[in-house]
Scaffold this motif. Structure first.
Motif, PDB file in Angstrom:
ATOM      1  N   CYS A  42      -7.444 -36.915 -47.916  1.00  0.00           N
ATOM      2  CA  CYS A  42      -7.163 -35.561 -48.411  1.00  0.00           C
ATOM      3  C   CYS A  42      -8.070 -34.556 -47.718  1.00  0.00           C
ATOM      4  CB  CYS A  42      -7.326 -35.490 -49.931  1.00  0.00           C
ATOM      5  SG  CYS A  42      -8.867 -36.156 -50.577  1.00  0.00           S
ATOM      6  N   LYS A  43      -7.633 -33.312 -47.701  1.00  0.00           N
ATOM      7  CA  LYS A  43      -8.372 -32.246 -47.011  1.00  0.00           C
ATOM      8  C   LYS A  43      -9.690 -31.943 -47.705  1.00  0.00           C
ATOM      9  CE  LYS A  43      -7.795 -27.489 -45.350  1.00  0.00           C
ATOM     10  NZ  LYS A  43      -6.881 -26.323 -45.280  1.00  0.00           N
ATOM     11  N   SER A  83      -1.030 -34.487 -48.029  1.00  0.00           N
ATOM     12  CA  SER A  83      -0.731 -33.187 -47.432  1.00  0.00           C
ATOM     13  C   SER A  83       0.056 -33.458 -46.165  1.00  0.00           C
ATOM     14  CB  SER A  83      -2.002 -32.392 -47.074  1.00  0.00           C
ATOM     15  OG  SER A  83      -2.585 -32.895 -45.886  1.00  0.00           O
ATOM     16  N   TRP A  96      -1.206 -31.535 -43.481  1.00  0.00           N
ATOM     17  CA  TRP A  96      -2.127 -30.848 -42.583  1.00  0.00           C
ATOM     18  C   TRP A  96      -2.803 -31.841 -41.647  1.00  0.00           C
ATOM     19  CZ3 TRP A  96      -0.853 -26.114 -42.333  1.00  0.00           C
ATOM     20  CH2 TRP A  96      -0.475 -25.389 -43.469  1.00  0.00           C
ATOM     21  N   THR A 145       3.111 -34.660 -50.218  1.00  0.00           N
ATOM     22  CA  THR A 145       2.859 -33.405 -49.500  1.00  0.00           C
ATOM     23  C   THR A 145       2.149 -32.359 -50.345  1.00  0.00           C
ATOM     24  OG1 THR A 145       5.028 -32.489 -50.038  1.00  0.00           O
ATOM     25  CG2 THR A 145       4.854 -33.798 -48.019  1.00  0.00           C
ATOM     26  N   HIS A 146       2.212 -32.444 -51.664  1.00  0.00           N
ATOM     27  CA  HIS A 146       1.503 -31.506 -52.562  1.00  0.00           C
ATOM     28  C   HIS A 146       1.791 -30.048 -52.214  1.00  0.00           C
ATOM     29  CE1 HIS A 146      -0.923 -34.526 -54.676  1.00  0.00           C
ATOM     30  NE2 HIS A 146      -1.075 -35.122 -53.511  1.00  0.00           N
ATOM     31  N   THR A 203       2.340 -28.645 -49.345  1.00  0.00           N
ATOM     32  CA  THR A 203       1.854 -28.095 -48.082  1.00  0.00           C
ATOM     33  C   THR A 203       2.989 -27.751 -47.126  1.00  0.00           C
ATOM     34  OG1 THR A 203       1.413 -30.396 -47.409  1.00  0.00           O
ATOM     35  CG2 THR A 203      -0.457 -29.068 -48.114  1.00  0.00           C
TER      36      THR A 203
END
Length: 322
Positions: free
Chosen positions: A7-8, A81, A83, A104-105, A107
């Protein structure tokens, strides 16, 4: 099974994805799996789940992040995500010959915002390379896509993902942690017995609607002086939000809590009367789920997955963005 979540952001920064990944990892650990998290190396102070190994790479260095993931030797990589962290996850999965899963939540939808903020020369690269080639290829290469709402499912289908590889699994909360106070108004602080407390929990950033909350506080300050606002969270717009509150004259009725330990969040819901989440974009708001599990009526923006959570005029209200 060795499961790696990517995760980011992760603790100490608290986001909806952070909470989702921690909860999912905790349940998988309890089921006997080996679980770890890979993320960027943000500030180290604050809470990080003790039993959960966290691997951190220099922000933006996808190759270092991919190497860390490979060193863990996961059986499956679950990336949260589309990203840059997901590009590193797909790269590591291909090298290891292991499958990856994408949640993808929202994004996919955030790409629209990023697209509108960059110069036209960059827009061309985003449109041709990322939006039309790279991101759809990332989705098609996944063993499964977990969609939180109808829009995410539609995005995956348009990217060419087979219908039987798309799973509709909305976010959830732990109802042992988040539940209504047992004695009605007995949970209210004695110092403000007549107050009506509105709670905002989320990142202090424009996208989450913090400035709309402050504007609402200013609008209601004279007409409904008993309303109090508890604003919980940290983020890039925290200082600007506090200045906006001061300029609007609402600092006497609005309390900025800053970053709050996760263990203390359930108590905040139990001392509130309503929750607001006026996000500009929202895949499937964990905050609204936590508030509703705690017995609170909710006000949320009519975007993303929020209409699937709030039953209009029964469990809360849907409002237009802004």
């Amino acid at each position: 099974m060795r499961i790696l979540h990517v995760c980011k952001h992760f603790y100490p920064r608290v986001t909806g994805v952070t909470s989702h990944v921690e909860h999912l990892s905790r349940e998988q650990l309890a089921s006997g799996h080996e679980v770890a998290v890979a993320t960027w190396n943000e500030e180290s102070r604050g809470h990080t789940p003790g039993a959960l190994p966290v691997m951190r790479a220099k922000p933006g260095d996808r190759e270092e992040l991919a190497r860390l993931m490979e060193n863990f030797r996961p059986d499956v990589i679950h990336t949260h995500s589309i990203w840059d962290v997901s590009l590193a996850a797909a790269r590591a999965a291909r090298r290891l010959g292991r499958p990856y899963v994408v949640t993808t939540h929202g994004t996919c939808n955030l790409l629209e915002t990023a697209y509108s903020l960059i110069p036209w020369t960059e827009r061309l690269r985003w449109d041709v390379w990322r939006r039309r080639i790279f991101w759809p290829g990332l989705l098609r290469g996944a063993g499964a896509i977990i969609a939180l709402n109808d829009l995410e499912q539609k995005d995956a289908l348009e990217a060419g993902v087979a219908f039987d590889r798309i799973l509709r699994i909305p976010n959830a909360v732990d109802v042992e942690l988040f539940h209504p106070a047992g004695n009605g108004n007995g949970h209210r602080h004695a110092a403000c017995a007549e107050c009506f407390t509105v709670l905002f929990v989320g990142a202090m950033e424009k996208n989450k609607g913090i400035f709309e909350v402050i504007a609402a506080a200013a609008t209601l300050r004279e007409r409904l002086p008993q309303v109090r606002w508890v604003l919980c969270g940290d983020g890039p717009d925290l200082d600007r939000a506090f200045l906006a509150a001061a300029a609007s004259g609402v600092t006497e009725v609005a309390v900025f809590m800053g970053r709050v330990e996760r263990a203390k969040i359930p108590d905040l819901y139990q001392h509130a009367d309503a929750a607001v989440a006026p996000s500009h974009r929202e895949a499937f708001s964990t905050v609204l789920l936590e508030a509703m599990a705690s017995g609170l009526p909710c006000i949320g923006t009519n975007v993303g997955g929020t209409p699937s959570i709030i039953d209009e005029d029964k469990t809360g209200f849907l409002i237009a963005q802004g």
